[in-house]
Design a protein around this motif. Structure first.
Motif, PDB file in Angstrom:
ATOM      1  N   ASP A 195       0.773  -1.018   0.018  1.00  0.00           N
ATOM      2  CA  ASP A 195       0.051  -0.040  -0.054  1.00  0.00           C
ATOM      3  C   ASP A 195       0.844   1.339  -0.010  1.00  0.00           C
ATOM      4  OD1 ASP A 195      -2.952   1.194   0.788  1.00  0.00           O
ATOM      5  OD2 ASP A 195      -1.248   1.943   2.108  1.00  0.00           O
ATOM      6  N   TYR A 196       0.615   2.199  -0.831  1.00  0.00           N
ATOM      7  CA  TYR A 196       1.503   3.484  -1.079  1.00  0.00           C
ATOM      8  C   TYR A 196       1.599   4.179   0.614  1.00  0.00           C
ATOM      9  CZ  TYR A 196       0.967   3.134  -6.173  1.00  0.00           C
ATOM     10  OH  TYR A 196       1.045   2.493  -7.493  1.00  0.00           O
ATOM     11  N   GLU A 255       8.029  12.715  -5.027  1.00  0.00           N
ATOM     12  CA  GLU A 255       6.985  12.960  -5.840  1.00  0.00           C
ATOM     13  C   GLU A 255       6.023  11.909  -5.444  1.00  0.00           C
ATOM     14  OE1 GLU A 255       5.814  12.525 -10.522  1.00  0.00           O
ATOM     15  OE2 GLU A 255       7.970  12.298  -9.829  1.00  0.00           O
ATOM     16  N   ASP A 256       4.764  12.149  -5.538  1.00  0.00           N
ATOM     17  CA  ASP A 256       3.420  11.549  -5.370  1.00  0.00           C
ATOM     18  C   ASP A 256       2.485  11.864  -6.476  1.00  0.00           C
ATOM     19  OD1 ASP A 256       1.289   9.879  -4.637  1.00  0.00           O
ATOM     20  OD2 ASP A 256       1.327  10.139  -2.459  1.00  0.00           O
ATOM     21  N   SER A 257       2.555  11.179  -7.639  1.00  0.00           N
ATOM     22  CA  SER A 257       1.504  11.490  -8.829  1.00  0.00           C
ATOM     23  C   SER A 257       0.809  10.357  -9.105  1.00  0.00           C
ATOM     24  CB  SER A 257       2.331  12.055  -9.823  1.00  0.00           C
ATOM     25  OG  SER A 257       3.315  12.868  -9.498  1.00  0.00           O
ATOM     26  N   PHE A 258      -0.497  10.769  -9.262  1.00  0.00           N
ATOM     27  CA  PHE A 258      -1.471   9.610  -9.544  1.00  0.00           C
ATOM     28  C   PHE A 258      -1.363   9.639 -11.274  1.00  0.00           C
ATOM     29  CE2 PHE A 258      -5.901   8.340 -10.997  1.00  0.00           C
ATOM     30  CZ  PHE A 258      -5.908   6.899 -10.544  1.00  0.00           C
ATOM     31  N   ASN A 301      -4.029   3.497 -13.291  1.00  0.00           N
ATOM     32  CA  ASN A 301      -4.718   3.474 -11.842  1.00  0.00           C
ATOM     33  C   ASN A 301      -3.598   3.050 -10.942  1.00  0.00           C
ATOM     34  OD1 ASN A 301      -6.509   3.244 -10.082  1.00  0.00           O
ATOM     35  ND2 ASN A 301      -6.789   1.268 -10.078  1.00  0.00           N
ATOM     36  N   LYS A 302      -2.437   3.768 -11.016  1.00  0.00           N
ATOM     37  CA  LYS A 302      -1.383   3.730  -9.979  1.00  0.00           C
ATOM     38  C   LYS A 302      -0.918   5.059  -9.658  1.00  0.00           C
ATOM     39  CE  LYS A 302       2.541   2.916 -13.164  1.00  0.00           C
ATOM     40  NZ  LYS A 302       3.447   2.200 -13.565  1.00  0.00           N
ATOM     41  N   ARG A 303       0.044   5.100  -8.605  1.00  0.00           N
ATOM     42  CA  ARG A 303       0.583   6.294  -8.293  1.00  0.00           C
ATOM     43  C   ARG A 303       2.085   6.215  -8.781  1.00  0.00           C
ATOM     44  NH1 ARG A 303      -1.689   6.779  -2.152  1.00  0.00           N
ATOM     45  NH2 ARG A 303       0.176   8.137  -1.822  1.00  0.00           N
ATOM     46  N   ARG A 322       3.282  -0.280  -5.750  1.00  0.00           N
ATOM     47  CA  ARG A 322       2.485  -0.907  -5.158  1.00  0.00           C
ATOM     48  C   ARG A 322       2.238  -2.146  -6.076  1.00  0.00           C
ATOM     49  NH1 ARG A 322      -3.282   1.451  -5.870  1.00  0.00           N
ATOM     50  NH2 ARG A 322      -3.037   0.199  -7.874  1.00  0.00           N
ATOM     51  N   ALA A 323       2.116  -3.343  -5.282  1.00  0.00           N
ATOM     52  CA  ALA A 323       1.959  -4.620  -6.326  1.00  0.00           C
ATOM     53  C   ALA A 323       0.627  -4.635  -6.952  1.00  0.00           C
ATOM     54  CB  ALA A 323       2.044  -5.845  -5.128  1.00  0.00           C
TER      55      ALA A 323
END
Length: 138
Positions: free
Chosen positions: A14-15, A32-35, A40-42, A63-64
């Protein structure tokens, strides 16, 4: 020729729980934390404090996204130390991590290359915390 290693991928469950560990407990900096909507990932990148420069290696928290990747969370190196976190002040960081509940499984010990202790990340991956060779044992 000049090359640099930009990112190392760490597969996480989990992020947000990974961010809490690496930023809150270890003191890493969120770069960085970008969607990325189409996937469908960050894109979540962190770096140890003081190493945010573009030329330094950073950690991509990924994230797995399938069962094979999920099986690797916490055992990405088959039980070997995965990361080597160098610090300018072993005592400070060792004590800070202990106060924050980071689990140490070995050390601290003086080695020829410096003071070292092995800790687990939130998933069980092993990391060496390494201080300068002249550091004293806690």
């Amino acid at each position: 020729m000049k090359q640099t290693l930009g990112l190392i991928t760490l597969v996480v469950r989990d992020y947000d729980e990974a961010l809490l560990f690496y930023v809150e407990k270890l003191g890493f900096v969120l770069i960085e934390d970008s969607f990325i909507a189409e996937q469908n990932k960050r894109w979540v990148v962190v770096a140890p404090a003081g190493s945010e420069a573009a030329s330094t290696t950073k950690l991509l928290l990924a994230r797995a996204s399938n069962s094979t990747q999920a099986e690797r969370v916490g055992d990405q190196t088959g039980g070997r130390v995965m990361g080597f976190l160098h610090t300018d002040n072993f005592q400070r960081d060792f004590e800070s991590y202990q106060r924050k509940g980071v689990e140490f499984v070995r050390g601290p010990n003086q080695a020829p290359y410096g003071m070292v202790a092995v800790f687990k990340d939130l998933y069980g991956n092993l990391w060496d915390l390494i201080g300068p060779a002249d550091a004293s044992s806690p």
